[in-house]
Each structure stands twice: as C-alpha cells, then as structure tokens.
Design an enzyme around this catalytic site. Structure first.
Site, mmCIF file in Angstrom:
data_model
loop_
_atom_site.group_PDB
_atom_site.id
_atom_site.type_symbol
_atom_site.label_atom_id
_atom_site.label_comp_id
_atom_site.label_asym_id
_atom_site.label_seq_id
_atom_site.Cartn_x
_atom_site.Cartn_y
_atom_site.Cartn_z
ATOM 1 C CB CYS A 2 -0.918 -0.004 1.224
ATOM 2 S SG CYS A 2 -2.024 1.424 1.288
ATOM 3 C CD GLU A 106 -0.422 -1.815 -5.638
ATOM 4 O OE1 GLU A 106 0.510 -1.334 -6.332
ATOM 5 O OE2 GLU A 106 -0.391 -1.902 -4.406
#
Length: 241
Positions: A2, A106
């Site tokens: 993350c 992402e």
C-alpha cells in the site's frame, strides 16, 4: 503493498464513524496520501481508554532509530513475521491503530505501461486499515509520531493488480485491535487476513495519480481511456449511479 491512499471525508464524519472522543484535528482531505505525509489515525488513549483521532506521519520510525531516514521504507509492515521483526514487534504488541481511508491505489502492468486502479469498499464506507504506530523523540526533544500500514497476501480479485494488499479490519475487530478488549498475540495475528473479494470495488483511474504533486477529486474518477478486465471495472461507490 500500500504505497498511496486517499481520504476525502472530514474529521467530524470520521469521528462519528469510528466513535472517537476528544478534540477534532484540523486536517484537510487528500486524494493522494504518500509516505512521509501526515494522515488521520485512530488510537486508544491509555489514560482514559477512549478512542481518539489524531494526525500522524506515514512511515514508521522505531523508538531506537538514530534518525528518520528509513521512515519511507517502513510505510508497510508485512503481516507475516510482524510479531518478530525488530522494527515492528514492539508496536504490534503495544501500539496498534486504525488508519481511516476511503480507498487505496495500486498499479497493474498492462502491456508496456502500468495502469493505476483505485480500490474501495463497494459499500462506500470508510476503510479501517490495520496499522501500528510509534513515538520517536527528535533531537529538539519533541515527539514525532508515525505509523505503518499492515499488508497481507492479496485476495483473488486484488491479486489481478498486485500480490499484496492492506489489511482492512471489520468493525467487530476494532475493540480487540485497539486494546479495548483482551486478545492474545495469536488472535491478533489471525486478524491479518485479506478481505473477501466481493466487498471491494476496483476501477481504473488517471495515470497522473502517480505524481505526488497531483491531489484533487479527479484522481478517483474513472479513466475513460482504460480498457480493464471485467473483474477490475466495478462501479465506483463515489460516482452517481
């Protein structure tokens, strides 16, 4: 992994959702939170036992660190081995927190380029990312409080984008995670699982999200030039139906 997330909700709304007490921090929305930047964190105050919403810096600085140079490298803590790794084990045992987020970004390799995707709860509710925090005393005597987001193996849906994902804790686990209820180290470790794929919404977003300097609501809008696979082309919970 993350490495970037977004939080558009105001502190007052988050305080109500997470049932925190105390003064509200004055912190603006951000559509592109990056390591070494500040963001909101929910912690339990050991003095009164209540949840408090505060501003901490993303990128853990262990208490024993000589300086803050390694903070960006500790933006994430892998669930596997978190109880043993020197950088994380003390915080995992004593200083756990929730990191509010509306979603995270992402990047997926698609041909010659990487396409960014936004990932959020399909319900549109805030995410409670599992985190740990630390306090580090600076040379001037002031305390710097930092946090790291815990990651685990990706679920089947998220694995189409990246093999890791942040741990998203459901509300029923918050009391034990924050230390309001008793939980063994083994129970806490069991919390660190990927969320069910059906709970997530995932959609392509503009490439400019990759620049730290970009920060506006357009970053979570659907990229009209993208051609994602069906599994990664969900309706955004933030777009009108």
């Amino acid at each position: 992994m993350c490495g970037r997330f977004f939080l558009q909700r105001d502190p007052a709304g988050l305080a109500t959702y997470f049932e925190t007490q105390g003064a509200l921090p004055n912190h603006p929305a951000s559509y592109n939170v990056a390591p070494t930047q500040d963001s909101l964190v929910v912690r339990r105050n050991p003095l009164d036992g209540a949840r408090h919403l505060g501003v901490l810096r993303w990128g853990l600085v262990p208490r024993w660190a000589k300086d803050t140079s390694g903070a960006a490298k500790l933006m994430n803590a892998r669930a596997e081995g978190i109880a043993e790794k020197p950088s994380f084990r003390d915080a995992f045992a004593k200083r756990r927190c929730l990191v509010p987020a509306d979603g995270f970004y992402e990047w997926r390799q698609e041909g010659a380029r990487k396409q960014p995707y936004a990932v959020a709860l399909a319900s549109g509710e805030p995410m409670a990312l599992a985190g740990i925090w630390e306090g580090w005393q600076q040379p001037d005597g002031q305390w710097l409080r930092t946090f790291s987001i815990i990651t685990t193996e990706a679920n089947a849906k998220q694995a189409l984008v990246h093999h890791r994902m942040p741990v998203i804790l459901p509300p029923e686990l918050w009391p034990a995670w924050l230390g309001e209820e008793e939980a063994s180290p083994e129970e806490l470790q069991d919390f660190l699982q990927p969320s069910p794929p059906e709970e997530l919404a995932c959609w392509p977003v503009p490439a400019r999200v990759g620049k730290f300097s970009e920060n506006d609501a357009g970053l979570i809008a659907r990229d009209p030039t993208a051609d994602p696979p069906p599994e990664l082309n969900d309706p955004s919970p933030y777009e009108p139906r």
